[in-house]
Scaffold this active site. Structure first.
Site, PDB file in Angstrom:
ATOM      1  N   GLN A  41       0.804  -1.233   0.000  1.00  0.00           N
ATOM      2  CA  GLN A  41       0.000   0.000   0.000  1.00  0.00           C
ATOM      3  C   GLN A  41       0.835   1.281   0.000  1.00  0.00           C
ATOM      4  O   GLN A  41       0.344   2.327  -0.397  1.00  0.00           O
ATOM      5  CB  GLN A  41      -0.955  -0.009   1.199  1.00  0.00           C
ATOM      6  CG  GLN A  41      -1.978  -1.127   1.117  1.00  0.00           C
ATOM      7  CD  GLN A  41      -2.906  -1.156   2.307  1.00  0.00           C
ATOM      8  OE1 GLN A  41      -2.604  -1.789   3.307  1.00  0.00           O
ATOM      9  NE2 GLN A  41      -4.028  -0.482   2.216  1.00  0.00           N
ATOM     10  N   ASP A  74       2.484   0.354  -8.012  1.00  0.00           N
ATOM     11  CA  ASP A  74       3.844   0.373  -8.598  1.00  0.00           C
ATOM     12  C   ASP A  74       4.732   1.415  -7.914  1.00  0.00           C
ATOM     13  O   ASP A  74       5.910   1.175  -7.677  1.00  0.00           O
ATOM     14  CB  ASP A  74       3.797   0.693 -10.094  1.00  0.00           C
ATOM     15  CG  ASP A  74       3.293  -0.492 -10.915  1.00  0.00           C
ATOM     16  OD1 ASP A  74       2.925  -1.516 -10.307  1.00  0.00           O
ATOM     17  OD2 ASP A  74       3.245  -0.380 -12.152  1.00  0.00           O
ATOM     18  N   ARG A  99       3.820   0.155  12.956  1.00  0.00           N
ATOM     19  CA  ARG A  99       3.451  -1.171  12.447  1.00  0.00           C
ATOM     20  C   ARG A  99       3.544  -1.133  10.926  1.00  0.00           C
ATOM     21  O   ARG A  99       2.781  -0.417  10.278  1.00  0.00           O
ATOM     22  CB  ARG A  99       2.040  -1.531  12.910  1.00  0.00           C
ATOM     23  CG  ARG A  99       1.582  -2.845  12.341  1.00  0.00           C
ATOM     24  CD  ARG A  99       0.226  -3.353  12.842  1.00  0.00           C
ATOM     25  NE  ARG A  99      -0.056  -4.515  12.036  1.00  0.00           N
ATOM     26  CZ  ARG A  99      -1.108  -4.658  11.242  1.00  0.00           C
ATOM     27  NH1 ARG A  99      -2.052  -3.753  11.198  1.00  0.00           N
ATOM     28  NH2 ARG A  99      -1.235  -5.738  10.498  1.00  0.00           N
ATOM     29  N   HIS A 145       1.121  -9.202   4.730  1.00  0.00           N
ATOM     30  CA  HIS A 145      -0.062  -8.335   4.619  1.00  0.00           C
ATOM     31  C   HIS A 145      -0.588  -8.442   3.177  1.00  0.00           C
ATOM     32  O   HIS A 145      -0.489  -7.516   2.389  1.00  0.00           O
ATOM     33  CB  HIS A 145       0.316  -6.895   4.986  1.00  0.00           C
ATOM     34  CG  HIS A 145      -0.853  -6.008   5.310  1.00  0.00           C
ATOM     35  ND1 HIS A 145      -0.989  -5.342   6.504  1.00  0.00           N
ATOM     36  CD2 HIS A 145      -1.943  -5.653   4.592  1.00  0.00           C
ATOM     37  CE1 HIS A 145      -2.105  -4.615   6.506  1.00  0.00           C
ATOM     38  NE2 HIS A 145      -2.701  -4.779   5.350  1.00  0.00           N
ATOM     39  N   ASN A 189      -1.638 -10.543   8.707  1.00  0.00           N
ATOM     40  CA  ASN A 189      -2.616  -9.478   8.865  1.00  0.00           C
ATOM     41  C   ASN A 189      -3.964  -9.937   8.301  1.00  0.00           C
ATOM     42  O   ASN A 189      -4.051 -10.352   7.138  1.00  0.00           O
ATOM     43  CB  ASN A 189      -2.190  -8.232   8.087  1.00  0.00           C
ATOM     44  CG  ASN A 189      -3.281  -7.161   8.121  1.00  0.00           C
ATOM     45  OD1 ASN A 189      -3.529  -6.561   9.160  1.00  0.00           O
ATOM     46  ND2 ASN A 189      -3.974  -6.942   7.003  1.00  0.00           N
ATOM     47  N   GLU A 190      -5.007  -9.858   9.113  1.00  0.00           N
ATOM     48  CA  GLU A 190      -6.372 -10.105   8.647  1.00  0.00           C
ATOM     49  C   GLU A 190      -6.470 -11.316   7.723  1.00  0.00           C
ATOM     50  O   GLU A 190      -6.811 -11.191   6.544  1.00  0.00           O
ATOM     51  CB  GLU A 190      -6.929  -8.863   7.933  1.00  0.00           C
ATOM     52  CG  GLU A 190      -6.994  -7.634   8.818  1.00  0.00           C
ATOM     53  CD  GLU A 190      -7.898  -6.532   8.256  1.00  0.00           C
ATOM     54  OE1 GLU A 190      -8.421  -6.702   7.138  1.00  0.00           O
ATOM     55  OE2 GLU A 190      -8.094  -5.520   8.945  1.00  0.00           O
ATOM     56  N   ASN A 330      -7.970  -5.773  14.459  1.00  0.00           N
ATOM     57  CA  ASN A 330      -8.231  -4.636  13.562  1.00  0.00           C
ATOM     58  C   ASN A 330      -9.736  -4.420  13.544  1.00  0.00           C
ATOM     59  O   ASN A 330     -10.485  -5.365  13.257  1.00  0.00           O
ATOM     60  CB  ASN A 330      -7.798  -4.955  12.128  1.00  0.00           C
ATOM     61  CG  ASN A 330      -6.289  -4.916  11.948  1.00  0.00           C
ATOM     62  OD1 ASN A 330      -5.547  -4.666  12.896  1.00  0.00           O
ATOM     63  ND2 ASN A 330      -5.846  -5.167  10.732  1.00  0.00           N
ATOM     64  N   TYR A 332     -13.009  -1.390  12.716  1.00  0.00           N
ATOM     65  CA  TYR A 332     -13.351  -0.063  12.207  1.00  0.00           C
ATOM     66  C   TYR A 332     -14.807   0.316  12.431  1.00  0.00           C
ATOM     67  O   TYR A 332     -15.139   1.482  12.510  1.00  0.00           O
ATOM     68  CB  TYR A 332     -13.082   0.014  10.695  1.00  0.00           C
ATOM     69  CG  TYR A 332     -11.619   0.003  10.314  1.00  0.00           C
ATOM     70  CD1 TYR A 332     -10.887  -1.181  10.254  1.00  0.00           C
ATOM     71  CD2 TYR A 332     -10.971   1.186   9.997  1.00  0.00           C
ATOM     72  CE1 TYR A 332      -9.558  -1.191   9.899  1.00  0.00           C
ATOM     73  CE2 TYR A 332      -9.617   1.184   9.638  1.00  0.00           C
ATOM     74  CZ  TYR A 332      -8.924  -0.001   9.590  1.00  0.00           C
ATOM     75  OH  TYR A 332      -7.596  -0.008   9.237  1.00  0.00           O
ATOM     76  N   GLU A 399      -5.309  -1.919  14.259  1.00  0.00           N
ATOM     77  CA  GLU A 399      -5.783  -0.956  13.247  1.00  0.00           C
ATOM     78  C   GLU A 399      -7.135  -0.403  13.663  1.00  0.00           C
ATOM     79  O   GLU A 399      -7.994  -1.144  14.157  1.00  0.00           O
ATOM     80  CB  GLU A 399      -5.994  -1.595  11.870  1.00  0.00           C
ATOM     81  CG  GLU A 399      -4.751  -1.739  11.040  1.00  0.00           C
ATOM     82  CD  GLU A 399      -5.038  -2.332   9.668  1.00  0.00           C
ATOM     83  OE1 GLU A 399      -6.094  -2.002   9.070  1.00  0.00           O
ATOM     84  OE2 GLU A 399      -4.212  -3.123   9.202  1.00  0.00           O
TER      85      GLU A 399
END
Ligand code: NOJ
Length: 494
Positions: A41, A74, A99, A145, A189-190, A330, A332, A399
């Site tokens: 990301q 990219d 993290r 991740h 992760n997740e 995590n 939200y 998160e």
């Protein structure tokens, strides 16, 4: 009448939580605040210094319309080259820990166990880690991740049990090469997103749609891989390196849509099919009973000779149980749950195995992400649930954050953090839940998977039109800094 009064009282209490009066409770001195990102990301440098191709490189290059505006990672935020600047931003904010995730394909371009190591990849992460330590910021590393090396995907990816060997090989390299500097490790992760979206709904790379089968196989491999890495650390590295290992599991809070027994049951089932799918094996040794029962029964009726949910042997149960040094979450948002009639038996899918209707309250504030409504009280409820369900473990929020469409005066993000943190500090101080870390997502606006660069979560905006990828501070960065330095959400704390 009684019910009506109860309803009004609940609305009043919820209303209080959502009002402008942030808690006066103070975060304890030991409490730490961090920020998070992930390799694909933010890093860019997709083929820099010998890096191999991963599933996100592959899908965005071969099927550009997979992501909004044909965006890809990219270049992303170019953090591969600008990591020193990122560290300086965090130092300026007073962040306790960072993290970030390691790109497997930078370390092992072919991914495969026994394949050649890319020293330049190791050097990059040693440099980043050293830079963090030199600036008083603790590194918290996620090993995986979502960016599976493409050659491993071509061997079947996570539903293939052989992935365990490849992942353990990679993890050993990380412990050997970085373990003198890194003391906080997250294996995955997740995993739910990797499995359900990567192999079930196709919402994430590699984009397969084999729900009810490949997603369960994927989870099984991930759980076994995690356990093996945990034991490897325990047996070979912990004494010398003194670090801690866990796995990051995601879940929203599921609140019963009414007080009826059936809706209450539906909510608990949703929690078990979400957090429990991964949390229960790691903490109690096996999948939640409700998953074993429901998937077993439906599989039988569908003519499968055995359950679509793979089974652990007793030996495996004993081996997986207890493979955590903390519980990581995590989270939200929140959904309401409602009980529904049993799904048609011909439907083979995770959703039919779960068989719950999820919905939101239209009055809940929206964000830039369809799945993310602002529901601060859900955070207090979910950490209480974790504490109760898993015998009061130490909990990290790995998160939490809000997406918007951009802008430096990000008041909505400030309110989000204030109200979620307000519920969190109350959970700690008033409910006695043992949460010791909170991680905001994210340091920078970055590549938000299928949504490309359209949903922004950062404390810093990034100019994706400039080759410099210039970072500019948002108001929320100052707000978060102030919370960190005062450990307080209002001017006067208890
Ligand atoms: C969860 C994921 O770990 C992260 O990659 C993603 O960007 C955020 N949530 C926001 O959707």
């Amino acid at each position: 009448m009684k019910l009506r009064l109860l309803f009004l009282a609940t609305v009043f209490l919820i209303g209080l939580d959502q009002s402008n009066s942030a808690s006066k409770n103070k975060f304890p001195d030991y409490f730490k605040f961090g920020v998070a990102t992930a390799s694909y990301q933010v890093e860019g440098g997709w083929d820099a210094d010998g890096k191999g191709e991963n599933v996100w490189d592959h899908i965005t290059h071969t099927n550009p319309n997979y992501v909004k505006n044909q965006d890809n990672g990219d270049i992303a935020c170019d953090s591969y080259h600008k990591y020193k600047e990122d560290v300086a931003l965090m130092k300026d904010m007073g962040i306790d820990y960072y993290r970030f995730s390691i790109s497997w394909s930078r370390i092992l371009p072919y991914g495969i166990a026994g394949s050649p190591l890319n020293q330049l990849g190791i050097d990059h992460y040693r440099n980043l880690t050293q830079e963090l330590l030199d600036n008083g910021i603790e590194p918290m590393v996620t090993m995986f991740h979502w960016d599976t090396p493409e050659p491993l995907q071509e061997l079947g990816g996570w539903p293939n049990p052989e992935m365990e060997e490849h992942f353990v090989y990679y993890a050993r390299i990380l412990f050997e090469q970085l373990g003198d500097l890194v003391k906080m490790w997250m294996t995955f992760n997740e995993a739910k997103q990797t499995c359900l979206e990567g192999y079930g709904t196709g919402e994430k790379a590699p984009g397969f749609k084999t729900s009810g089968l490949a997603d369960y196989q994927c989870a099984h491999t991930i759980l076994k891989s995690h356990a093996k890495v945990y034991h490897m650390y325990e047996e070979e590295f912990r004494e010398k390196q003194g670090g801690r290992v866990g796995i990051v599991i995601d879940s929203m809070w599921f609140e019963p849509g009414s007080g009826s027994d059936k809706d209450v049951e539906a909510a608990e089932r949703a929690r078990q099919f979400t957090y429990g799918w991964y949390g229960n094996p790691i903490i109690h040794g096996n999948y939640p009973q409700v998953m074993i029962d429901r998937i077993g029964e439906r599989s039988k009726k569908q003519g499968f000779a055995k359950s679509r949910l793979p089974t652990f042997t007793q030996e495996e149960i004993d081996y997986i149980k207890g493979t955590y040094d903390f519980v990581a979450l995590n989270t939200y948002s929140t959904n309401y749950t409602a009980w529904i009639e049993e799904a048609d038996i011909s439907d083979v899918s995770y959703n039919s195995d779960l068989n719950v209707r999820l919905f939101v309250d239209d009055s809940w504030e929206e964000s830039a992400s369809t799945w993310l409504r602002v529901v601060p009280w859900g955070l207090r409820k979910i950490v209480n649930w974790l504490s109760k369900t898993y015998n009061n473990p130490e909990i990290f929020i790995t998160e939490n954050g809000l997406s918007d469409r951009g802008g430096l005066d990000d008041d909505q993000r400030i309110r989000y953090y204030r109200d979620y943190l307000s519920n969190l500090v109350d959970a700690i101080v008033e409910d006695g839940v043992n949460v010791t870390r909170y991680t905001a997502w994210s340091l920078l606006d970055n590549f938000e998977w299928r949504s490309g660069y359209t949903e922004k979560f950062g404390f810093y905006s990034v100019d994706f039109n400039s080759t410099e990828r210039t970072r500019t501070k948002k108001a929320s960065a100052d707000y978060y800094s102030k919370v960190i330095s005062t450990r307080c959400l209002v001017d006067t704390c208890n």
